[in-house]
Write an enzyme that holds these catalytic residues in place. Structure first.
Site, PDB file in Angstrom:
ATOM      1  N   CYS A 178       0.823  -1.210   0.000  1.00 21.78           N
ATOM      2  CA  CYS A 178       0.000   0.000   0.000  1.00 21.78           C
ATOM      3  C   CYS A 178       0.859   1.263   0.000  1.00 21.78           C
ATOM      4  CB  CYS A 178      -0.876   0.034   1.232  1.00 21.78           C
ATOM      5  SG  CYS A 178      -1.886  -1.431   1.421  1.00 21.78           S
ATOM      6  N   ARG A 217       5.380   0.042  -5.923  1.00 27.67           N
ATOM      7  CA  ARG A 217       5.285  -0.753  -4.689  1.00 27.67           C
ATOM      8  C   ARG A 217       4.370  -1.964  -4.854  1.00 27.67           C
ATOM      9  NH1 ARG A 217       6.554   2.410   0.177  1.00 27.67           N
ATOM     10  NH2 ARG A 217       5.131   1.091   1.328  1.00 27.67           N
ATOM     11  N   TRP A 252      -2.942  -2.753  -1.542  1.00 25.93           N
ATOM     12  CA  TRP A 252      -2.504  -4.125  -1.853  1.00 25.93           C
ATOM     13  C   TRP A 252      -3.258  -4.995  -0.863  1.00 25.93           C
ATOM     14  CZ3 TRP A 252       0.202  -8.280   0.301  1.00 25.93           C
ATOM     15  CH2 TRP A 252       0.833  -9.154  -0.602  1.00 25.93           C
ATOM     16  N   ASN A 302      -2.032   2.281   5.879  1.00 22.34           N
ATOM     17  CA  ASN A 302      -1.108   1.183   5.550  1.00 22.34           C
ATOM     18  C   ASN A 302      -0.879   0.390   6.831  1.00 22.34           C
ATOM     19  OD1 ASN A 302      -0.858   2.324   3.058  1.00 22.34           O
ATOM     20  ND2 ASN A 302       1.317   2.841   3.255  1.00 22.34           N
ATOM     21  N   GLY A 303      -0.718  -0.913   6.711  1.00 25.75           N
ATOM     22  CA  GLY A 303      -0.489  -1.735   7.899  1.00 25.75           C
ATOM     23  C   GLY A 303      -1.676  -2.639   8.164  1.00 25.75           C
ATOM     24  N   GLU A 310      19.787 -16.449  -6.624  1.00 27.01           N
ATOM     25  CA  GLU A 310      19.281 -15.135  -7.036  1.00 27.01           C
ATOM     26  C   GLU A 310      18.852 -15.173  -8.513  1.00 27.01           C
ATOM     27  OE1 GLU A 310      18.175 -12.379  -6.134  1.00 27.01           O
ATOM     28  OE2 GLU A 310      18.637 -10.912  -7.683  1.00 27.01           O
ATOM     29  N   LYS A 366      15.028 -14.386  -9.692  1.00 29.03           N
ATOM     30  CA  LYS A 366      14.713 -13.322 -10.654  1.00 29.03           C
ATOM     31  C   LYS A 366      13.840 -13.854 -11.783  1.00 29.03           C
ATOM     32  CE  LYS A 366      16.049 -10.491  -8.998  1.00 29.03           C
ATOM     33  NZ  LYS A 366      15.758  -9.772  -7.941  1.00 29.03           N
ATOM     34  N   GLU A 414      10.328 -14.478 -10.412  1.00 29.95           N
ATOM     35  CA  GLU A 414       9.629 -13.240 -10.055  1.00 29.95           C
ATOM     36  C   GLU A 414       9.024 -12.538 -11.257  1.00 29.95           C
ATOM     37  OE1 GLU A 414      11.519 -10.839  -6.402  1.00 29.95           O
ATOM     38  OE2 GLU A 414      12.939 -11.200  -7.991  1.00 29.95           O
ATOM     39  N   HIS A 453      21.985 -35.667  -6.170  1.00 32.23           N
ATOM     40  CA  HIS A 453      21.338 -36.292  -5.014  1.00 32.23           C
ATOM     41  C   HIS A 453      19.816 -36.199  -5.108  1.00 32.23           C
ATOM     42  CE1 HIS A 453      25.165 -37.032  -3.141  1.00 32.23           C
ATOM     43  NE2 HIS A 453      25.513 -35.764  -3.301  1.00 32.23           N
ATOM     44  N   LYS A 458       7.029  -4.270  -3.918  1.00 26.60           N
ATOM     45  CA  LYS A 458       8.418  -3.835  -3.765  1.00 26.60           C
ATOM     46  C   LYS A 458       8.856  -3.920  -2.308  1.00 26.60           C
ATOM     47  CE  LYS A 458      12.289  -2.019  -5.090  1.00 26.60           C
ATOM     48  NZ  LYS A 458      13.199  -3.043  -5.636  1.00 26.60           N
TER      49      LYS A 458
END
Ligand code: G6P
Length: 608
Positions: free
Chosen positions: A2, A27, A74, A100-101, A481, A485, A488, A504, A603
């Site tokens: 948010c 965001r 969000w 927000n929260g 990473e 990526k 995502e 394995h 974000k």
């Protein structure tokens, strides 16, 4: 997640708020809304979907009001919908709030208020704030907000307006950032500085459990216990152009092209080549305190966590200090052992990730010295830690973190050098490390010249639905990473394994439809990696290798190679990651994904 923008001044609020919301789009959000004082009352519009949908709905509305609040939501409590979007209002539509929260005890409050006759229309937790403030309001808005907030449990960054107070907005924070932008004859409030920089560079960050009364020409800050506070005004050290796409198609592309700068900026002024030493001033530790460190714990999430995993190799090798890297979300609920001599680093681009912040607070509670490796200046982790360092990567707008990762790796290399030189590292190793580090930005530029080649390679491989990313030693976190990526932003299934671990179990999946990206520069493990590559080849696996320039042998074994320049083994991740970021980027573009705002992601994840 948010985002909040509020304005109070003499200009028309609507365009300022809409422009601010657009700056917060990065965001991640699913709906947006706006409330403006107009004709003695509050006018409201909110829409599910992109800000463009809200803008469309506002087209016929000639609002000229100069005070307003706005929000990108969000969804957490209640599905994404126009009705659940913020701002929320009280029963009489005299109060509007954006939040927000998460209000954890919202159900109890809601039930109590319903018994008192309040009429709720949304599924959100946030709506209780509007009704609670209505309940507590007896003519003094600031007092009503304060009193309401003493009754809620959870986190909030909130902005409130009331139609009886057309020259006032109230904001407050606990666990969710709020920053006041100070203009001339106008003031702003937002959840981060990005929407503010086109208006002012002077900002004041609220601390937890503080409330601010903001009018066009002044602001006053109080604690929730009514004590007045006088905060220092901070200056934002980057400009609007830093948060623009320039000639790039996407922010992520621009940010990958800034990875060399990110390394340079994280290193600038912090290394002394002749002496082979480094100095991160913000750690607030004496040399003796640094020598006394017996263990380092790194806590972080997502990409920042993988940076920490690279740091683990660097610090253990150069400084001979045991390092543990934890997912912040796990650390906070374990019973972490913090003994004397343990220091804790929290790594975070945004400095606001709820899990990382909570883990850091837990470490602090247990007596650890906590240090931040943070990009966003003035963010909560930066302010609540006992010290630390900024990576100075500038604003990172693409949801998937790239240049901040390079900045974080650089800060960790410098940290390893600083601790190492206070222990056993020789001056010649120190000098070599600094020299190699200084050369990294140019080597990154060299890799970036292969952009077209990597684009074509991504296009060729865009027909596959599964990928393995494999690496060994310090390049194993780079495989992690690289896979993250790809997941995502292209939504392709990708898994990372340590190179030798493949046999394995996971090797059972290998066939000609399951390509492997192998990170195999010429390092100490090169020969062993080649054997593992042969195992994949023997099972018809297709292979893309990230290898060192001049390695002709590898091109005979694998299907495709992306070359990187050579450097010291422990700095290789600063180079090997760049082609992997580009590979994921081009794959996502080829597949038509929303590169900068991938589905379901945010974000900065400010909820648990
Ligand atoms: C979110 C983002 C990731 C990021 C992670 C940690 O999940 O989508 O890209 O790596 O948060 O963020 P931080 O701001 O703490 O580095």
């Amino acid at each position: 997640m948010c985002g909040i923008v509020g304005y109070i001044g003499s200009k028309s609020a609507k365009p300022i708020l809409l422009d601010g919301l657009k700056k917060l789009e990065y965001r991640g959000y699913d709906s947006a809304g706006i409330a403006i004082f107009e004709n003695d009352g509050i006018q409201l519009e909110k829409k599910k979907g992109k800000i463009a949908v809200l803008e469309e709905a506002l087209k016929g509305k000639d609002w000229k009001g100069t005070v307003g609040i706005s929000h990108t939501r969000w969804a957490t409590h209640g599905k994404p919908s126009s009705i659940n979007a913020h701002p929320h209002t009280d029963c009489k539509e005299k109060i509007a709030i954006v939040h927000n929260g998460i209000i954890e005890n919202y159900l109890q409050i809601k039930n109590r208020l319903i018994e008192k006759g309040h009429n709720f229309i949304t599924e959100t937790d946030s709506e209780v704030l509007a009704h609670l403030i209505e309940e507590e309001y007896h003519g003094d808005l600031s007092e009503a907000v304060r009193s309401a907030l003493t009754k809620v449990e959870g986190t909030y960054g909130i902005v409130v307006m009331h139609s009886d107070h057309p020259n006032l907005i109230i904001t407050a924070r606990k666990g969710s950032p709020v920053v006041i932008g100070i203009g001339e004859g106008e003031n702003f409030v937002a959840s981060d500085v990005t929407p503010l920089i086109s208006h002012t560079k002077n900002v004041v960050y609220l601390d937890d459990e503080e409330i601010a009364e903001i009018s066009a020409d002044k602001y006053r800050i109080f604690t929730i216990g009514k004590e007045e506070r006088n905060h220092e005004v901070s200056k934002i050290d980057w400009g609007i152009e830093d948060a623009e796409k320039k000639h790039y198609d996407h922010f992520m592309q621009k940010e990958i092209f800034e990875e060399g700068d990110a390394v340079y900026n994280a290193m600038r002024g912090r290394v002394i080549p002749e002496e082979g030493i480094a100095h991160l001033g913000g750690l607030n530790m004496t040399d003796d305190e640094m020598r006394a460190v017996k263990r380092i714990v790194i806590i972080a999430c997502g990409t920042a966590h993988y940076a920490g995993r690279v740091g683990e190799y660097m610090i253990e090798r150069y400084a001979n200090i045991p390092v543990e890297v934890e997912y912040a979300s796990e650390f906070r609920y374990r019973d972490p052992v913090i003994d004397e001599g343990t220091i804790v680093f929290a790594i975070s681009q945004s400095g606001e990730t709820a899990d990382t912040l909570a883990a850091m607070q837990e470490a602090k509670r247990r007596g650890a010295k906590t240090l931040g490796i943070v990009n966003s200046v003035g963010s909560t982790i930066a302010r609540e830690s006992d010290g630390g360092t900024y990576i100075h990567a500038g604003p990172e707008i693409g949801v998937a973190s790239t240049k901040a990762f390079s900045g974080q790796l650089t800060a960790l290399a410098i940290l390893a050098l600083q601790f190492g030189r206070l222990r056993d590292m020789s001056v010649s190793t120190g000098r070599k490390l600094v020299k190699e580090l200084i050369d990294i930005p140019e080597k990154i530029e060299n890799i970036l010249t292969q952009n077209d080649f990597i684009r074509k390679l991504s296009e060729k491989y865009s027909i596959y639905e599964d990928f393995f990313f494999l690496g060994r030693g310090i390049n194993y976190p780079i495989a992690l990473e690289g896979a993250l990526k790809l997941k995502e932003i292209s939504y392709i299934h990708a898994e990372a394994y340590p190179m030798a671990e493949l046999k394995h179990g996971p090797i059972a999946l290998i066939d000609d439809k399951f390509p492997c990206v192998v990170v195999v520069p010429k390092d100490d493990y090169y020969e062993k990696n080649i054997s593992n590559i042969q195992e994949i080849k023997a099972r018809d696996g297709r292979i893309i290798a990230i290898a060192t320039e001049g390695d002709k042998e590898i091109s005979k074994i694998v299907d495709d190679v992306i070359y990187i320049p050579p450097t010291m083994d422990l700095l290789l991740p600063l180079l090997t990651i760049v082609p992997l970021h580009l590979f994921a980027y081009h794959m996502a573009v080829k597949l038509g994904r929303d590169v900068d705002k991938p589905r379901n992601l945010a974000k900065s994840v400010t909820v648990e």
